[in-house]
Design a protein around this motif. Structure first.
Motif, mmCIF file in Angstrom:
data_model
loop_
_atom_site.group_PDB
_atom_site.id
_atom_site.type_symbol
_atom_site.label_atom_id
_atom_site.label_comp_id
_atom_site.label_asym_id
_atom_site.label_seq_id
_atom_site.Cartn_x
_atom_site.Cartn_y
_atom_site.Cartn_z
ATOM 1 N N ASN A 23 36.756 41.967 40.891
ATOM 2 C CA ASN A 23 37.198 41.052 41.947
ATOM 3 C C ASN A 23 38.701 40.811 41.888
ATOM 4 O O ASN A 23 39.386 40.845 42.906
ATOM 5 N N SER A 24 39.181 40.567 40.655
ATOM 6 C CA SER A 24 40.630 40.348 40.513
ATOM 7 C C SER A 24 41.385 41.599 40.942
ATOM 8 O O SER A 24 42.418 41.528 41.599
ATOM 9 N N GLU A 27 41.524 41.867 44.655
ATOM 10 C CA GLU A 27 42.488 40.947 45.283
ATOM 11 C C GLU A 27 43.888 41.568 45.311
ATOM 12 O O GLU A 27 44.627 41.442 46.275
ATOM 13 N N GLU A 30 43.985 44.234 47.871
ATOM 14 C CA GLU A 30 44.165 43.665 49.212
ATOM 15 C C GLU A 30 45.651 43.388 49.477
ATOM 16 O O GLU A 30 46.159 43.635 50.568
ATOM 17 N N GLU A 31 46.326 42.897 48.446
ATOM 18 C CA GLU A 31 47.777 42.677 48.607
ATOM 19 C C GLU A 31 48.511 43.997 48.843
ATOM 20 O O GLU A 31 49.438 44.070 49.645
ATOM 21 N N TYR A 86 41.343 48.201 55.814
ATOM 22 C CA TYR A 86 42.177 47.018 56.003
ATOM 23 C C TYR A 86 43.280 47.344 57.009
ATOM 24 O O TYR A 86 43.534 46.603 57.948
#
Ligand SMILES: Nc1ncnc2c1ncn2[C@@H]1O[C@H](COP(=O)(O)OP(=O)(O)OP(=O)(O)O)[C@@H](O)[C@H]1O
Ligand SMILES: O=C(O)C1=C[C@@H](O)[C@@H](O)[C@H](O)C1
Ligand SMILES: [Mg+2]
Length: 498
Positions: A23-24, A27, A30-31, A86
């Motif tokens: 998950n980390s 994230e 995603e950035e 994305y």
């Protein structure tokens, strides 16, 4: 040996941690996706992936190395899929084309409207998929897809159809309609610069999509005659002697466009009735063609206003609403100010380096101090270069550096005091710069370490040789006051920056 239950409990705990870490990791991915969308960067970097796997395998037990490799290949695959999705899902408004590094459309659209506008390089092979997915709401299309994209549209506006090229596509609930707002931008720009093409004989350089748009505009403007000049068919650039009585030249070709600044295929001095030159190129702000036109006193217009105006009309179509018309000139002036370099010229010791540094810090822009760059390149001081190699050598080095630096946008340039003596340097400076002449009284000029103005007599001679050239080349003359803050204030006022 531990019981199976116990082992499974241990695995569950580790899995919880792995899931937390994934998950980390996601994230951050995603950035990265956001960064890549914002900066029009391609997704995959194979070398980096191989390096990571190599590093991780190094830290792992021999018998687990293959497992690590396979798991990480999967992590990379999923991360890449995530980034691609994305980027596609967030590319609602933007520009597609092949080499968009030069485009200013992102800044322009953000001045005109509030949607996020991105640049997206697309390969020819990916065009079909992009239009099949059609996730965007409104896009602009630029070289080389203005003609190719038509086959993916459901509808085409009548003006775009007449032109045969599209630069704006609106997606209304899955139905794609193509428009050509370059046409309206071009027509607006002629009004803004108060030039009428009526009854003029016009030469169009280039035969691509932009040339087709200009041909349509000329028909609508009632020109008396127009001729397209193309590299590939008659008449070409070798046949220009047949058209030397023409009044207007419009360049729609990429000749002279960044990074090939200072190229031109036309000798304007041969034209006997020329009264207007228009170059659709906006980077550099003044192409060689425009600089040449200005030199012989012919009115010349750059492509920047048209670029802003076409974006305005595209914006109205994207949002399906009217936007105040004064946005065009407001945005044009803002972009001109932020994208043009500010070049300081003036006598040795007049304050170009000092005020350049202060300006760069105040406006948060890059500073190029040509003298310092020459010293760094040569590894010795300007005085030593003059002593060792002579002035000609120095002047050559100066032009070489100016040739590169002057292609920049939005930078501060502290020029060398004598650079404006050479015509080629004046052209290089003027192509992209707002030029400020720092006019400082002779007695206040610093003379230490300046080989050409060491003696008061030689300083006076330099002054009389150069003063008029500084005045002529500059867009703004600032009388230097002996207080740096006051001087900065005067410069900013001249630039109209609060
Ligand atoms: N507005 C100002 N008020 C007071 N002093 C100034 C001002 N501008 C520059 N100076 C001082 O004048 C001297 C010369 O300035 P600077 O070296 O920036 O000139 P320059 O134009 O870059 O010279 P060169 O052509 O030799 O590179 C420096 O000592 C600087 O601190
Ligand atoms: O360089 C650019 O950003 C653009 C150039 C023209 O093709 C325009 O038609 C397009 O909308 C944007
Ligand atoms: Mg200096």
């Amino acid at each position: 040996m531990r019981k199976l239950d116990e082992l499974r409990n241990e695995l569950d705990r580790i899995d919880d941690n792995i899931a937390k870490l994934i998950n980390s990791r996601m994230e951050i991915v995603e950035e990265v996706s956001r960064y890549k969308l914002e900066n029009n960067t391609n997704t995959s970097d194979s070398k980096r992936k191989l390096d990571i796997i190599k590093r991780l395998k190094c830290n792992s037990k021999e018998e687990y190395k293959t497992i690590i490799e396979e798991i990480y290949k999967e992590i990379f695959r999923e991360s890449e899929k995530f980034i691609e999705n994305y980027k596609n899902n967030h590319f609602l408004y933007g520009l597609i084309g092949e080499n968009l590094g030069h485009s200013w459309s992102k800044e322009i659209h953000s001045e005109i409207a509030s949607y996020k506008y991105y640049l997206k390089n697309i390969n020819k092979n990916d065009l079909l998929d992009f239009f099949k997915e059609r996730k965007f709401k409104g896009i602009n299309v630029t070289m080389p897809y203005k003609i190719d994209c038509i086959k993916y549209l459901d509808k085409i506006d009548i003006d775009a159809e007449n032109i045969g090229a599209v630069n704006t596509i609106v997606n209304e609930e899955g139905v794609l309609t193509g428009y050509n707002t370059d046409l309206y931008g071009f027509e607006d720009s002629l009004k803004y610069f108060s030039y009428s093409l009526k009854n003029k004989k016009v030469l169009i350089l280039g035969s691509g999509g932009a040339s087709k748009m200009v041909s349509e505009a000329l028909k609508r403007a009632g020109v008396s005659k127009f001729q397209v000049i193309s590299r590939f068919s008659w008449p070409s650039y070798e046949d220009l002697d047949n058209f030397l009585d023409y009044n207007v030249i419009i360049n729609t070709s990429p000749v002279g466009m960044y990074p090939n600044n200072m190229e031109s295929l036309i000798d304007l001095s041969k034209f006997s009735n020329l009264d207007f030159v228009y170059d659709l190129i906006y980077n550099p702000y003044k192409t060689k063609l425009i600089l040449d036109a200005e030199k012989i006193g012919v009115k010349a217009v750059s492509g920047l206003y048209m670029l802003v105006a076409q974006a305005y009309y595209a914006s109205e179509l994207f949002l399906n609403k009217k936007i105040e018309k004064n946005k065009i000139s407001e945005c044009y002036k803002k972009i001109l100010l932020s994208k043009r370099n500010i070049c300081l010229v003036g006598m040795p010791g007049s304050g170009k380096s000092t005020m350049g540094k202060i300006l760069a810090e105040t406006l948060n822009r890059s500073l190029y101090d040509i003298d310092i760059m020459i010293e760094e390149k040569e590894g010795i001081s300007i005085s030593e270069i003059f002593e060792k190699f002579g002035e000609e050598y120095f002047r050559k080095a100066e032009t070489e550096i100016l040739r590169e630096i002057s292609k920049e946008s939005g930078a501060i340039i502290a020029s060398g005091g004598g650079s404006i003596l050479k015509e080629v340097n004046r052209d290089l400076i003027r192509q992209n710069s707002f030029v400020i002449f720092l006019d400082r009284p002779l007695e206040k000029l610093e003379r230490v370490g300046r080989p050409l103005s060491k003696e008061p007599k030689s300083l006076e001679k330099l002054f009389s040789e150069r003063y008029l050239i500084y005045k002529e080349i500059s867009d703004l003359r600032v009388s230097v006051v002996e207080n740096k803050e006051e001087c900065l204030k005067k410069i900013l006022e001249g630039l109209k920056i609060d």
